[in-house]
Design an enzyme around this catalytic site. Structure first.
Site, PDB file in Angstrom:
ATOM      1  N   LYS A 261       0.842  -1.180   0.000  1.00  0.00           N
ATOM      2  CA  LYS A 261       0.000   0.000   0.000  1.00  0.00           C
ATOM      3  C   LYS A 261       0.887   1.244   0.000  1.00  0.00           C
ATOM      4  CE  LYS A 261      -4.587   0.911   1.842  1.00  0.00           C
ATOM      5  NZ  LYS A 261      -5.560   0.680   2.919  1.00  0.00           N
ATOM      6  N   GLU A 345     -19.076  -5.031  10.948  1.00  0.00           N
ATOM      7  CA  GLU A 345     -19.932  -4.208  11.802  1.00  0.00           C
ATOM      8  C   GLU A 345     -20.996  -5.026  12.521  1.00  0.00           C
ATOM      9  OE1 GLU A 345     -17.992  -1.599   8.858  1.00  0.00           O
ATOM     10  OE2 GLU A 345     -19.108  -3.477   8.687  1.00  0.00           O
ATOM     11  N   ARG A 373     -25.226  -1.516   8.206  1.00  0.00           N
ATOM     12  CA  ARG A 373     -25.040  -2.951   8.003  1.00  0.00           C
ATOM     13  C   ARG A 373     -25.469  -3.762   9.215  1.00  0.00           C
ATOM     14  NH1 ARG A 373     -19.488  -4.119   4.892  1.00  0.00           N
ATOM     15  NH2 ARG A 373     -20.545  -3.975   2.914  1.00  0.00           N
TER      16      ARG A 373
END
Length: 617
Positions: A261, A345, A373
């Site tokens: 990344k 979540e 969610r």
């Protein structure tokens, strides 16, 4: 291709440096994006990006280079894939773990319609912690579709990945020597004339047996996928070769690649979490301009630390966003009381319910858009159990730049009907501290505290008022107009209008009221500390004192608190009201002012609404 990759990275860095955006994730998939578009024929073949905040190189390669400088700007390119932008974007994506399900559905539809074409789902290792991704993997293998899943393994989501899936992928990266052996055998066999097809079948069975002997378990293989990898995700030439092989396999396949990344920009490589989502920055050193104003996120973090020092039973939970929610400070001071569950979540909410049942006091920190969610978990595992959990919903209301998928406008309508869940809306840093203290130390039910991605407004004395359950804070023009005293009109004031506002809309309401004050129109402001429960008799007694009421809410109008209170007023003979809230349209990306303007919630819109109420229209 190396030159092209370098040019793409330079373009991404320059544009994100000016506009802000997701930098580290996009720099990590440049070679992968090039290889995908050289091997596959988009849009005949579909590339489905999970979350899609890593789609910048994809956009540059699909005809949007000339407009790329408008990235995340109002009426410019979105920072995510958008169907209305290009035929190469198959879904409007912004939430994690969706790509495999979407890609499988698309591929199944194409097969039923007799349409040729490959479908490739690109998903990060962090997104595999989401249950939706695992459900999709199970179903894809079950119905045996020719789906290509690319797992981009960079050990990061928003924060560093946690959990068993991340550790499992790390172990798989140790199997590269097997892949080198396998690829060498494939190359040799492919060059043997006449017998290569027959020999390939024998070699294939031999390789499967060898893999089973050397590596007893492989999640993807056990689910029914062919597994290949891990491979260097920055070797574009090798990626092309691997993808060309994948096209020929008539069964679902997982290709595991390892990327870095922030690749190619050292500040992002060294601090990928800082450059996940970032505002404009200095390209030379990656520094970001510092501001003196405190954000609501910082105010929460500071208040939490004060409480955590006194209450040893406080534990904190986040879903892969410790820094974004302000829990990074807590995690460093109290690591044994901090839990990052990854992008999960639903699990975060139910896990909190279990902790509460065990005698602890969980504080769950999730962005408003992502708590969507976990609605079932809030109902079944929190409300029904009468658990005492404090939910901190950051990024509630208007969210700048990220567009439709990230607006925090549904939480009020979603959770207001749920029994035994209070919804609180602070107006300032001190108000947030008072309401958090109430949620932790006084509330007998679960509490949702929602606040915007914005700077805290200047403090007023009344913001420090003690909590009265069901009641908010009333500000008269004398409270908020002190600095304008010398400019106050000398002529008598007419009858007053009342602004009723959620905390996140207070800055725009205040500007509107001060502007009206200069036009000899006097307004009071009632900040709804408690969206729920609400002392309705107290509110109605107050409302009857005004010429009319303007409701300003940074949530969806349908099912919101403004619509409810306007109906309550109407049933009690108070009819001169106006409800300003988000309509049933997804606001497009822009800065905060532009997002609010689209919804009719700018300060000038609120001023016009008040003028209509003054005129009894």
């Amino acid at each position: 291709m190396e030159i092209l990759a370098e040019e793409i990275r330079k373009t991404i860095i320059e544009v994100v440096g000016n506009n802000g955006g997701h930098l580290a994730s996009n720099l990590g998939v440049v070679e992968l994006s090039i290889a995908l578009h050289r091997v596959f024929e988009s849009p005949k073949d579909a590339i489905v990006w999970d979350v899609s905040h890593q789609c910048y190189a994809h956009k540059i390669l699909t005809g949007r280079y000339e407009k790329f400088s408008t990235l995340r700007q109002y009426q410019g390119l979105s920072g995510f894939t958008k169907k209305c932008e290009s035929v190469h974007d198959f879904f409007d994506a912004g939430h994690s773990s969706t790509s495999i399900s979407s890609a499988l559905g698309l591929l199944t539809a194409w097969n039923l319609e007799g349409k040729d074409g490959h479908v490739i789902a690109v998903i990060g290792d962090g997104a595999l912690t989401g249950g939706l991704a695992l459900e999709a993997l199970s179903n894809a293998a079950q119905i045996s579709k020719k789906l290509i899943v690319i797992v981009n393994d960079n050990q990061m989501s928003i924060d560093k990945n946690t959990g068993a899936i991340s550790r499992y992928l790390s172990r798989l990266t140790m199997t590269s020597h097997y892949q080198k052996f396998r690829n060498s055998v494939d190359t040799v066999v492919s060059k043997i004339p006449l017998v290569n097809k027959f020999l390939s079948k024998i070699i294939f069975r031999f390789k499967r047996g060898l893999k089973g002997f050397l590596f007893a378990t492989n999640l993807f293989s056990d689910l029914g996928f062919e597994y290949a990898g891990p491979y260097d995700g920055h070797n574009e030439n090798n990626l092309e070769r691997i993808l060309n092989h994948a096209k020929k396999i008539n069964r679902p396949i997982v290709i595991h690649i390892v990327t870095k990344k922030g690749k190619g920009y050292s500040p992002a490589e060294n601090h990928p979490e800082k450059f996940h989502g970032i505002g404009p920055f200095c390209i030379s050193d990656g520094s970001v301009e510092k501001f003196d104003t405190m954000s609501f996120t910082q105010a929460f973090s500071t208040s939490l630390m004060r409480l955590a020092e006194k209450r040893k039973d406080i534990v904190c939970i986040t879903a892969a966003m410790a820094k974004g929610t302000g829990l990074d400070v807590f995690s460093r001071h109290y690591p044994e009381r901090f839990f990052d569950v990854g992008i999960a979540e639903e699990h975060a909410v139910t896990f909190a319910g279990g902790l509460a049942e065990g005698g602890l006091l969980p504080v769950v920190c999730i962005y408003s858009t992502f708590i969507q969610r976990a609605v079932d978990q809030m109902i079944h595992d929190i409300s029904l159990q009468k658990s005492h959990v404090v939910f901190m919903l950051d990024r509630a209301g208007a969210v700048p730049c990220d567009g439709e998928t990230h607006q925090g406008i549904f939480d009020i309508a979603l959770f207001r009907p749920v029994p035994d869940v209070a919804i609180l809306s602070p107006v300032s840093a001190s108000d947030l501290e008072i309401l958090l203290d109430y949620g932790v130390n006084e509330s007998q039910t679960s509490v949702v505290i929602r606040y915007p991605k914005n700077s805290c407004p200047s403090e007023l004395e009344k913001f420090n008022s003690p909590v009265e359950v069901g009641r908010g804070i009333l500000l008269t023009c004398e409270d908020y107009a002190i600095s304008l005293e010398s400019q106050l009109p000398k002529v008598p004031f007419r009858e007053k209008v009342l602004f009723v506002t959620t905390g996140g809309m207070y800055p725009e309401v205040l500007i509107a009221c001060r502007s009206l004050l200069m036009k000899e129109k006097k307004c009071d402001i009632y900040s709804l500390r408690f969206i729920k429960p609400l002392d309705e008799n107290y509110f109605l007694d107050m409302a009857r004192n005004y010429k009319g009421i303007v409701f300003a809410e940074d949530g969806i109008k349908s099912g919101g608190i403004g619509e409810y209170l306007a109906g309550l007023c109407a049933m009690n003979g108070i009819t001169n009201t106006y409800v300003a809230a988000f309509p049933q349209l997804y606001p497009k990306h822009g800065n905060r002012e532009q997002v609010l303007k689209q919804a009719g919630l700018s300060s000038s819109d609120l001023e016009n609404a008040a003028m209509a109420v003054f005129k009894n229209k």
